[in-house]
Motif scaffolding. Structure first.
Motif, PDB file in Angstrom:
ATOM      1  N   LEU A  42       5.121   5.647   8.224  1.00  0.00           N
ATOM      2  CA  LEU A  42       4.454   4.802   7.203  1.00  0.00           C
ATOM      3  C   LEU A  42       5.651   4.207   6.247  1.00  0.00           C
ATOM      4  O   LEU A  42       6.340   4.822   5.704  1.00  0.00           O
ATOM      5  CB  LEU A  42       3.529   5.732   6.456  1.00  0.00           C
ATOM      6  N   THR A  44       5.946   2.032   2.816  1.00  0.00           N
ATOM      7  CA  THR A  44       5.195   1.447   1.728  1.00  0.00           C
ATOM      8  C   THR A  44       6.303   0.470   0.920  1.00  0.00           C
ATOM      9  O   THR A  44       7.538   1.018   0.582  1.00  0.00           O
ATOM     10  CB  THR A  44       4.856   2.559   0.829  1.00  0.00           C
ATOM     11  N   ARG A 144      -7.570   6.886   6.817  1.00  0.00           N
ATOM     12  CA  ARG A 144      -7.097   5.860   7.563  1.00  0.00           C
ATOM     13  C   ARG A 144      -6.791   4.398   6.831  1.00  0.00           C
ATOM     14  O   ARG A 144      -7.365   4.262   5.592  1.00  0.00           O
ATOM     15  CB  ARG A 144      -8.279   5.545   8.385  1.00  0.00           C
ATOM     16  N   ASP A 145      -6.165   3.737   7.296  1.00  0.00           N
ATOM     17  CA  ASP A 145      -5.637   2.225   6.727  1.00  0.00           C
ATOM     18  C   ASP A 145      -7.008   1.605   6.798  1.00  0.00           C
ATOM     19  O   ASP A 145      -7.884   1.491   7.765  1.00  0.00           O
ATOM     20  CB  ASP A 145      -4.721   1.581   7.675  1.00  0.00           C
ATOM     21  N   ASN A 191      -5.463   2.055   1.812  1.00  0.00           N
ATOM     22  CA  ASN A 191      -4.592   2.332   3.072  1.00  0.00           C
ATOM     23  C   ASN A 191      -4.016   3.390   2.602  1.00  0.00           C
ATOM     24  O   ASN A 191      -3.727   4.268   1.424  1.00  0.00           O
ATOM     25  CB  ASN A 191      -3.748   1.027   2.959  1.00  0.00           C
ATOM     26  N   ASP A 194      -1.694   5.079  -0.471  1.00  0.00           N
ATOM     27  CA  ASP A 194      -2.010   4.415  -1.553  1.00  0.00           C
ATOM     28  C   ASP A 194      -2.298   5.814  -2.570  1.00  0.00           C
ATOM     29  O   ASP A 194      -2.498   6.734  -2.177  1.00  0.00           O
ATOM     30  CB  ASP A 194      -3.412   3.607  -1.599  1.00  0.00           C
TER      31      ASP A 194
END
Length: 453
Positions: A42, A44, A144-145, A191, A194
């Motif tokens: 992931l 960010t 989940r996104d 997402n 977050d």
């Protein structure tokens, strides 16, 4: 063991945990369908200045965050109890210091310099289960996104007051209030990774990871629509036990066996479904019953309980799920079980062995669930004997679920025998319980409450 010829009652679950050696050796005919794709890193994007993001790594020292983000100058987290920020700097220890980070924690991150920083990390290996308090909570999202935000928080119900997420690009909050119109709610989806503020009127747990660790072996005979609906039902069940009892699900498999000779069953780490379950109106309640068998083995290992306890707690667990998911009261459920259990002539103490319990077949499930309900109610109201009135109309709805029937299996793993675990958890010896329950059973069958709807 229950025969396929027995049709499931709306009051009870006709499911078995002991299926025999032949079924234990059976493997699914279809290839396994993985619960999730292989995890991918992931990333960010952190803007210069203040950002809100989730810590999704394992619990550990806050220095780990600085190690992962060299440009990081400050980290803030929120102390719910003290209602103040905890702070961390890379080279000094401030007052009200943040020393540890935990999975799912929401963080304020201050990035120095003028450039965007890409923070790449792996998603959490297990699920994310958060405990939130009344008031403001700074939390992360490990689900989940692209999850619609209203759907992600709908289980909070009227406990949710508002939510906010900091947009580091616009340097403004995006907001959501359940009582606001759509045009006013700018926090529309979340997402993975977050973080946001959640304000609640009461404490709550939040399970974000759906069916992490769960696989399905359903084959090609079932339609894609059925595959999806089974996953939805199983997700609802896992979420219920996570948020009601704080149980993160162990790994397990859901298997479809069209020729299964019983309605449904469970083996260690496996839930087995027959063709009869697929279109059953209370399929999700069946899944809750069988999932509790998975939890029994997860907590207690191979330590055995009497058959009435094994099936009674699973049926009671399915009933707790049904009370939460369906429009039914505890009184209605007890009455249905009472009518069904009248076919059992044996005392509960005689239903210890599996072969005897399953010889009585379906009505024994109802009787055993009534016994577990009596134990839970007695424990919940132990401080006020006057309130322990199990023959009263509405009594099953008068007490809060203590989760003692779950604690029993946790204790069982280290107990000398099931009787000692039973007495320690429920506060009554097995012999005294058998005597008290048979008196209750006799009175219940004779009481007007039995015919009340």
């Amino acid at each position: 063991m229950l025969s396929r010829r027995l049709r499931p009652s709306l009051a009870v679950l006709l499911a078995a945990v002991a299926l025999g050696a032949s079924l234990a050796a059976t493997s699914a005919t279809a290839s396994a369908e993985g619960s999730e794709d292989a995890p991918v890193p992931l990333t960010t994007q952190l803007q210069p200045g203040w950002n809100m993001a989730a810590w999704l790594g394992p619990d550990g020292p806050v220095s780990t965050v600085f190690d992962e983000i060299p440009e990081l100058e400050r980290v803030y987290a929120w102390d719910n109890e003290a209602e103040r920020y905890l702070r961390a700097f890379p080279t000094s220890v401030p007052r009200y210091a943040l020393r540890q980070v935990s999975t799912g924690m929401g963080l304020w991150l201050y990035i120095g310099g003028d450039s965007i920083v890409e923070w790449t990390r792996m998603p959490p290996e297990g699920g994310v289960l958060l405990s939130l308090s009344a008031g403001w909570n700074l939390v992360g999202w490990g689900g989940r996104d692209g999850e619609p935000f209203p759907e992600s928080v709908e289980r909070f119900g009227d406990r949710l007051i508002e939510a906010r997420r900091w947009n580091a690009v616009t340097r403004r909050y995006e907001r959501y209030r359940p009582d606001a119109d759509d045009s006013s709610n700018t926090l529309r989806e979340v997402n993975l990774g977050d973080a946001f503020w959640i304000r609640l009127s009461d404490e709550a747990r939040w399970w974000q990871s759906e069916l992490v660790g769960t696989t399905f072996e359903l084959g090609d005979e079932l339609t894609e629509e059925v595959h999806v609906s089974l996953r939805e039902d199983m997700t609802a069940v896992v979420t219920f036990f996570a948020e009601r009892y704080g149980i993160e699900p162990p790994p397990f498999t859901v298997e479809y066996h069209p020729d299964l000779e019983i309605f449904a069953g469970a083996l260690p780490g496996r839930i087995l479904l027959s063709s009869g379950v697929i279109d059953y109106a209370l399929r999700d309640v069946v899944l809750a019953h069988e999932y509790f068998h998975i939890l029994q083995r997860h907590f207690a290992g191979r330590t055995r309980s009497p058959a009435w306890m094994t099936e009674g707690t699973a049926t009671y667990a399915g009933g707790r799920y049904r009370l939460a998911a369906w429009n039914i009261t505890g009184e209605q459920l007890r009455n249905a079980r009472w009518r069904h259990s009248q076919q059992v002539t044996e005392p509960l103490a005689d239903l210890v062995l599996i072969r005897v319990f399953y010889g009585v077949e379906a009505p024994a499930y109802s009787l055993a669930a009534i016994a577990v309900e009596w134990l839970e109610g007695r424990l919940a109201l132990a401080g006020d004997e006057a309130e322990f009135a199990p023959l009263e109309v509405g009594w099953p709805d008068s007490f809060t679920d203590t989760a003692a029937y779950i604690e029993y299996y946790r204790r069982l793993a280290s107990a000398q025998d099931w009787e000692s675990a039973f007495e320690r958890v429920f506060g009554i010896s097995v012999d005294d319980f058998y005597a008290a329950f048979e008196a209750y059973r006799e009175a219940l069958y004779a009481a007007p409450v039995a015919s009340a709807e």
